[in-house]
Design an enzyme around this catalytic site. Structure first.
Site, PDB file in Angstrom:
ATOM      1  N   ASP A  35      -2.998   5.706 -11.304  1.00  0.00           N
ATOM      2  CA  ASP A  35      -2.577   6.595 -10.300  1.00  0.00           C
ATOM      3  C   ASP A  35      -3.136   8.095 -10.951  1.00  0.00           C
ATOM      4  O   ASP A  35      -3.110   8.336 -11.998  1.00  0.00           O
ATOM      5  CB  ASP A  35      -1.214   6.684 -10.286  1.00  0.00           C
ATOM      6  CG  ASP A  35      -0.527   7.611  -9.122  1.00  0.00           C
ATOM      7  OD1 ASP A  35       0.162   7.212  -8.039  1.00  0.00           O
ATOM      8  OD2 ASP A  35      -0.812   9.058  -9.101  1.00  0.00           O
ATOM      9  N   ASN A  94       6.551   2.519  -1.063  1.00  0.00           N
ATOM     10  CA  ASN A  94       6.665   3.519   0.101  1.00  0.00           C
ATOM     11  C   ASN A  94       6.195   3.224   1.288  1.00  0.00           C
ATOM     12  O   ASN A  94       4.863   2.770   1.310  1.00  0.00           O
ATOM     13  CB  ASN A  94       6.428   4.861  -0.424  1.00  0.00           C
ATOM     14  CG  ASN A  94       7.027   5.307  -1.644  1.00  0.00           C
ATOM     15  OD1 ASN A  94       8.146   5.119  -2.027  1.00  0.00           O
ATOM     16  ND2 ASN A  94       6.361   5.937  -2.721  1.00  0.00           N
ATOM     17  N   GLN A 101       5.565   7.915   2.148  1.00  0.00           N
ATOM     18  CA  GLN A 101       4.318   7.539   1.989  1.00  0.00           C
ATOM     19  C   GLN A 101       3.328   8.551   2.211  1.00  0.00           C
ATOM     20  O   GLN A 101       3.368   9.188   3.362  1.00  0.00           O
ATOM     21  CB  GLN A 101       4.267   6.302   2.901  1.00  0.00           C
ATOM     22  CG  GLN A 101       2.921   5.645   2.574  1.00  0.00           C
ATOM     23  CD  GLN A 101       2.477   4.423   3.340  1.00  0.00           C
ATOM     24  OE1 GLN A 101       3.179   3.966   4.368  1.00  0.00           O
ATOM     25  NE2 GLN A 101       1.509   3.805   3.048  1.00  0.00           N
ATOM     26  N   HIS A 107      -0.059   0.262  -0.665  1.00  0.00           N
ATOM     27  CA  HIS A 107      -0.329   0.435  -2.182  1.00  0.00           C
ATOM     28  C   HIS A 107       1.224   0.031  -2.941  1.00  0.00           C
ATOM     29  O   HIS A 107       2.172   0.570  -2.370  1.00  0.00           O
ATOM     30  CB  HIS A 107      -0.964   1.707  -2.605  1.00  0.00           C
ATOM     31  CG  HIS A 107      -0.201   2.853  -2.092  1.00  0.00           C
ATOM     32  ND1 HIS A 107      -0.319   3.423  -0.864  1.00  0.00           N
ATOM     33  CD2 HIS A 107       0.703   3.615  -2.956  1.00  0.00           C
ATOM     34  CE1 HIS A 107       0.325   4.493  -0.845  1.00  0.00           C
ATOM     35  NE2 HIS A 107       1.206   4.691  -1.774  1.00  0.00           N
ATOM     36  N   LEU A 108       0.947  -0.760  -3.982  1.00  0.00           N
ATOM     37  CA  LEU A 108       2.121  -1.100  -4.621  1.00  0.00           C
ATOM     38  C   LEU A 108       2.117  -0.057  -6.194  1.00  0.00           C
ATOM     39  O   LEU A 108       1.189  -0.293  -6.858  1.00  0.00           O
ATOM     40  CB  LEU A 108       2.133  -2.604  -4.880  1.00  0.00           C
ATOM     41  CG  LEU A 108       3.430  -3.064  -5.720  1.00  0.00           C
ATOM     42  CD1 LEU A 108       4.825  -2.776  -4.529  1.00  0.00           C
ATOM     43  CD2 LEU A 108       3.409  -4.583  -5.998  1.00  0.00           C
ATOM     44  N   HIS A 109       2.960   0.684  -6.268  1.00  0.00           N
ATOM     45  CA  HIS A 109       3.078   1.261  -7.519  1.00  0.00           C
ATOM     46  C   HIS A 109       3.641   0.281  -8.271  1.00  0.00           C
ATOM     47  O   HIS A 109       4.610  -0.215  -8.259  1.00  0.00           O
ATOM     48  CB  HIS A 109       3.989   2.596  -7.398  1.00  0.00           C
ATOM     49  CG  HIS A 109       3.609   3.644  -6.505  1.00  0.00           C
ATOM     50  ND1 HIS A 109       2.970   4.771  -6.982  1.00  0.00           N
ATOM     51  CD2 HIS A 109       3.782   3.643  -5.116  1.00  0.00           C
ATOM     52  CE1 HIS A 109       2.788   5.558  -5.901  1.00  0.00           C
ATOM     53  NE2 HIS A 109       3.246   5.092  -4.813  1.00  0.00           N
TER      54      HIS A 109
HETATM   55  P1  AMP Z   1       2.834   7.223  -1.937  1.00  0.00           P
HETATM   56  O1  AMP Z   1       3.747   8.542  -1.753  1.00  0.00           O
HETATM   57  O2  AMP Z   1       3.642   6.065  -2.226  1.00  0.00           O
HETATM   58  O3  AMP Z   1       1.890   7.274  -0.761  1.00  0.00           O
HETATM   59  O4  AMP Z   1       1.771   7.414  -3.188  1.00  0.00           O
HETATM   60  C1  AMP Z   1       0.347   7.860  -3.208  1.00  0.00           C
HETATM   61  C2  AMP Z   1       0.074   7.975  -4.690  1.00  0.00           C
HETATM   62  O5  AMP Z   1      -1.241   8.007  -4.692  1.00  0.00           O
HETATM   63  C3  AMP Z   1       0.588   9.021  -5.628  1.00  0.00           C
HETATM   64  O6  AMP Z   1       1.166   8.778  -6.541  1.00  0.00           O
HETATM   65  C4  AMP Z   1      -0.730   9.842  -5.933  1.00  0.00           C
HETATM   66  O7  AMP Z   1      -0.574  10.570  -7.184  1.00  0.00           O
HETATM   67  C5  AMP Z   1      -1.800   8.781  -5.791  1.00  0.00           C
HETATM   68  N1  AMP Z   1      -3.169   9.240  -5.465  1.00  0.00           N
HETATM   69  C6  AMP Z   1      -3.638  10.147  -4.478  1.00  0.00           C
HETATM   70  N2  AMP Z   1      -4.947  10.203  -4.733  1.00  0.00           N
HETATM   71  C7  AMP Z   1      -5.278   9.601  -5.686  1.00  0.00           C
HETATM   72  C8  AMP Z   1      -6.807   9.242  -5.982  1.00  0.00           C
HETATM   73  N3  AMP Z   1      -7.865   9.829  -5.457  1.00  0.00           N
HETATM   74  N4  AMP Z   1      -6.639   8.243  -7.205  1.00  0.00           N
HETATM   75  C9  AMP Z   1      -5.398   7.942  -7.458  1.00  0.00           C
HETATM   76  N5  AMP Z   1      -4.420   7.967  -7.102  1.00  0.00           N
HETATM   77  C10 AMP Z   1      -4.231   8.822  -6.089  1.00  0.00           C
END
Ligand code: AMP
Length: 123
Positions: A35, A94, A101, A107-109
């Site tokens: 991330d 999310n 989201q 995506h799975l964190h």
């Molecule tokens: P969500 O809120 O679950 O959609 O999380 C999106 C995640 O994507 C966040 O934790 C961001 O920090 C991450 N993110 C956004 N752009 C990038 C990127 N270019 N490379 C890696 N992670 C990213």
């Protein structure tokens, strides 16, 4: 239920190689990368290569090969990053507005490396 996938989202662009990422591992169906704004000492994102908006979309419409590959990759990446076993980790998916989201590609964190506190803030 039908889902509309936006192919301009940032993870679609990563998958097309249009923007860089810090890859942890890659399989035919799945990509794992760090991330960009880590919220724990370990914070990676596991994404399917297919065009799925969210966990429920993926679970409903992905092929069995994609689903198996995704989850086997989760296991491998947890082992690679030292999260398996006693220490543990948290996995978060999310979805939509209530789930906050931000990127509309499933995506799975995977977070770990420190105690992560309660699952949700009490309101
Ligand atoms: P969500 O809120 O679950 O959609 O999380 C999106 C995640 O994507 C966040 O934790 C961001 O920090 C991450 N993110 C956004 N752009 C990038 C990127 N270019 N490379 C890696 N992670 C990213």
């Amino acid at each position: 239920m039908s889902w509309t996938y936006d192919p301009t989202n940032i993870f679609a662009r990563i998958l097309r190689g249009e923007i860089p990422n810090k890859t942890v591992m890659e399989t035919p169906h799945t990509l794992v990368f760090h991330d960009i704004h880590p919220q724990a000492p370990v914070h990676v994102l596991v994404i399917p290569k297919g065009a799925y908006v969210s966990l429920d979309h993926f679970s409903a419409e992905a092929t069995e090969a994609e689903i198996v590959d995704f989850h086997r990759t989760v296991a491998k990446v947890c082992a690679i990053l030292g999260l398996s076993g006693e220490e543990g980790f948290r996995a978060i998916a999310n979805a939509g507005a209530n789930g906050h989201q931000e990127v509309p590609h499933y995506h799975l964190h995977i977070l770990g490396g420190r105690p992560l506190g309660r699952m949700l803030e009490r309101v």
